[in-house]
Design a protein around this motif. Sequence first.
Motif, PDB file in Angstrom:
ATOM      1  N   LEU A  15       0.863  -1.196   0.075  1.00  0.00           N
ATOM      2  CA  LEU A  15      -0.131  -0.037   0.141  1.00  0.00           C
ATOM      3  C   LEU A  15       0.831   1.355   0.003  1.00  0.00           C
ATOM      4  O   LEU A  15       0.409   2.404  -0.458  1.00  0.00           O
ATOM      5  N   SER A  16       1.893   1.162   0.613  1.00  0.00           N
ATOM      6  CA  SER A  16       2.812   2.238   0.673  1.00  0.00           C
ATOM      7  C   SER A  16       3.857   2.380  -0.657  1.00  0.00           C
ATOM      8  O   SER A  16       4.733   3.365  -0.521  1.00  0.00           O
ATOM      9  N   ALA A  17       3.724   1.436  -1.296  1.00  0.00           N
ATOM     10  CA  ALA A  17       4.983   1.410  -2.464  1.00  0.00           C
ATOM     11  C   ALA A  17       6.206   1.215  -1.877  1.00  0.00           C
ATOM     12  O   ALA A  17       7.190   1.822  -2.404  1.00  0.00           O
ATOM     13  N   GLY A  18       6.423   0.656  -0.824  1.00  0.00           N
ATOM     14  CA  GLY A  18       7.794   0.368  -0.383  1.00  0.00           C
ATOM     15  C   GLY A  18       8.114   1.361   0.601  1.00  0.00           C
ATOM     16  O   GLY A  18       9.308   1.573   1.061  1.00  0.00           O
ATOM     17  N   ARG A  19       7.385   2.492   0.770  1.00  0.00           N
ATOM     18  CA  ARG A  19       7.926   3.546   1.757  1.00  0.00           C
ATOM     19  C   ARG A  19       7.755   3.531   2.998  1.00  0.00           C
ATOM     20  O   ARG A  19       8.285   4.268   3.786  1.00  0.00           O
ATOM     21  N   ALA A  20       6.827   2.684   3.606  1.00  0.00           N
ATOM     22  CA  ALA A  20       6.689   2.251   4.853  1.00  0.00           C
ATOM     23  C   ALA A  20       6.645   0.974   5.333  1.00  0.00           C
ATOM     24  O   ALA A  20       6.586  -0.015   4.330  1.00  0.00           O
ATOM     25  N   THR A  21       6.957   0.672   6.717  1.00  0.00           N
ATOM     26  CA  THR A  21       7.058  -0.804   7.177  1.00  0.00           C
ATOM     27  C   THR A  21       6.569  -0.971   8.394  1.00  0.00           C
ATOM     28  O   THR A  21       6.417   0.090   9.231  1.00  0.00           O
ATOM     29  N   VAL A  22       6.285  -2.179   8.977  1.00  0.00           N
ATOM     30  CA  VAL A  22       5.961  -2.313  10.284  1.00  0.00           C
ATOM     31  C   VAL A  22       7.268  -2.457  11.087  1.00  0.00           C
ATOM     32  O   VAL A  22       7.977  -3.541  10.912  1.00  0.00           O
ATOM     33  N   LEU A  23       7.551  -1.704  12.146  1.00  0.00           N
ATOM     34  CA  LEU A  23       8.353  -1.493  12.897  1.00  0.00           C
ATOM     35  C   LEU A  23       8.157  -2.657  13.965  1.00  0.00           C
ATOM     36  O   LEU A  23       9.206  -3.354  14.673  1.00  0.00           O
ATOM     37  N   SER A  24       7.045  -2.547  14.723  1.00  0.00           N
ATOM     38  CA  SER A  24       6.758  -3.672  15.812  1.00  0.00           C
ATOM     39  C   SER A  24       5.033  -3.679  16.015  1.00  0.00           C
ATOM     40  O   SER A  24       4.442  -2.915  15.146  1.00  0.00           O
ATOM     41  N   THR A  25       4.655  -4.632  16.653  1.00  0.00           N
ATOM     42  CA  THR A  25       3.188  -4.727  16.892  1.00  0.00           C
ATOM     43  C   THR A  25       2.727  -5.053  18.210  1.00  0.00           C
ATOM     44  O   THR A  25       3.756  -5.334  19.022  1.00  0.00           O
ATOM     45  N   PHE A  26       1.793  -5.049  18.656  1.00  0.00           N
ATOM     46  CA  PHE A  26       1.182  -5.099  19.998  1.00  0.00           C
ATOM     47  C   PHE A  26      -0.483  -5.698  19.986  1.00  0.00           C
ATOM     48  O   PHE A  26      -0.946  -5.327  18.868  1.00  0.00           O
ATOM     49  N   ALA A  27      -0.756  -6.401  21.050  1.00  0.00           N
ATOM     50  CA  ALA A  27      -2.203  -6.766  21.066  1.00  0.00           C
ATOM     51  C   ALA A  27      -2.924  -5.463  21.199  1.00  0.00           C
ATOM     52  O   ALA A  27      -2.955  -4.631  22.012  1.00  0.00           O
ATOM     53  N   GLY A  28      -4.184  -5.473  20.319  1.00  0.00           N
ATOM     54  CA  GLY A  28      -5.254  -4.587  20.374  1.00  0.00           C
ATOM     55  C   GLY A  28      -6.538  -5.209  20.837  1.00  0.00           C
ATOM     56  O   GLY A  28      -6.468  -6.302  21.304  1.00  0.00           O
ATOM     57  N   PRO A  29      -7.432  -4.228  21.167  1.00  0.00           N
ATOM     58  CA  PRO A  29      -8.932  -4.683  21.623  1.00  0.00           C
ATOM     59  C   PRO A  29      -9.593  -5.595  20.581  1.00  0.00           C
ATOM     60  O   PRO A  29      -9.718  -5.422  19.493  1.00  0.00           O
ATOM     61  N   ASP A  30     -10.177  -6.679  21.194  1.00  0.00           N
ATOM     62  CA  ASP A  30     -11.199  -7.270  20.383  1.00  0.00           C
ATOM     63  C   ASP A  30     -10.492  -7.939  18.940  1.00  0.00           C
ATOM     64  O   ASP A  30     -11.288  -7.850  17.921  1.00  0.00           O
ATOM     65  N   GLY A  31      -9.422  -8.677  19.181  1.00  0.00           N
ATOM     66  CA  GLY A  31      -8.938  -9.199  18.105  1.00  0.00           C
ATOM     67  C   GLY A  31      -7.983  -8.232  16.881  1.00  0.00           C
ATOM     68  O   GLY A  31      -7.353  -8.737  16.216  1.00  0.00           O
ATOM     69  N   LEU A  32      -7.896  -6.902  17.354  1.00  0.00           N
ATOM     70  CA  LEU A  32      -7.309  -6.197  16.561  1.00  0.00           C
ATOM     71  C   LEU A  32      -5.781  -6.349  16.956  1.00  0.00           C
ATOM     72  O   LEU A  32      -5.283  -6.853  18.231  1.00  0.00           O
TER      73      LEU A  32
END
Length: 296
Positions: A56-73
């Motif tokens: 979606l970012s055409a390679g300009r962005a990336t996921v640096l880290s993740t964390f548990a969100g509410p209700d399955g997010l």
Amino acid sequence: MLPVSKKMALWFGWTGFVGMGVLAAGIWTVDLLGTAHAQTNPAAAAANYRPLVDKLSAGRATVLSTFAGPDGLTGLVVGPANGAGPKSIAWGIDGENGPVLIPGPVLDSQGKNLSQQAAERHGVIPKPMAGGKLAQAMLAAPGFTVGTKGPLFTVFLDPNCIFCHDFWTKAYPLAKEGKLRFKVVPVGFLKPSSLPKAVTILQSKDPMAAWAQNEASFNVKTEEGGAKPAKVLDPKVLAEVKANTELLARTGEVATPTIVACLKGDKTPQVFHGMAPGMLTDLGRGASIKGDGTCS
């Protein structure tokens, strides 16, 4: 799939996804009653959503880290792939046909901004600056003022922002009629051309006229302002626009237009992310922000 109930969190927005140039608009309903937070392996979650963010970012962005969100997010801390620039909070969920990305803010049933809380908790942004201090900083920031009469407010605008274009087309005529005034604080984050366009406009002899021309030739289909980036960007002005963009992040969201204004009866300025229907009428009836961060 997420269950829907009377106790919901809402996702909606006009926010720009930092580094991606993706705009979101819609409503997301999430059941927050007695639902455990998602317990997702961070490495697996990052690997799951990174290809989508990259695409979606055409390679300009990336996921640096993740964390548990509410209700399955799954919460995602996203930043520029080259490591230079601000970070942002997004949300992911496993859909029937693969991972789904939610770049807009998530609110719970009490109106609390879960995206902002996550951004503060994970060091993406500091706690939002108070309206009064923000108003002072925006009045002192590099920019230009449109209009000579009427209540004065301040606004962050990106030259490639379609919602900023909507704001301008409605507010500019009112300013010329003397019904309101607004100080534009240029920022550049939505697209790769946003920063050079903002700098080009601000370093011109008449920034207001240059911005007006950018809006007059705005391409609604591609969501691109009409300004052509200068071949040579003034280093001082470049630093100023970057500082303006950092100041925008202190509002709690990197989103445009962000308006700081005094409505009728206010003693201190309020911060508004986006422009609600009828808002300009209210601003025209409001008070001016003063240099000390109060309302006149």
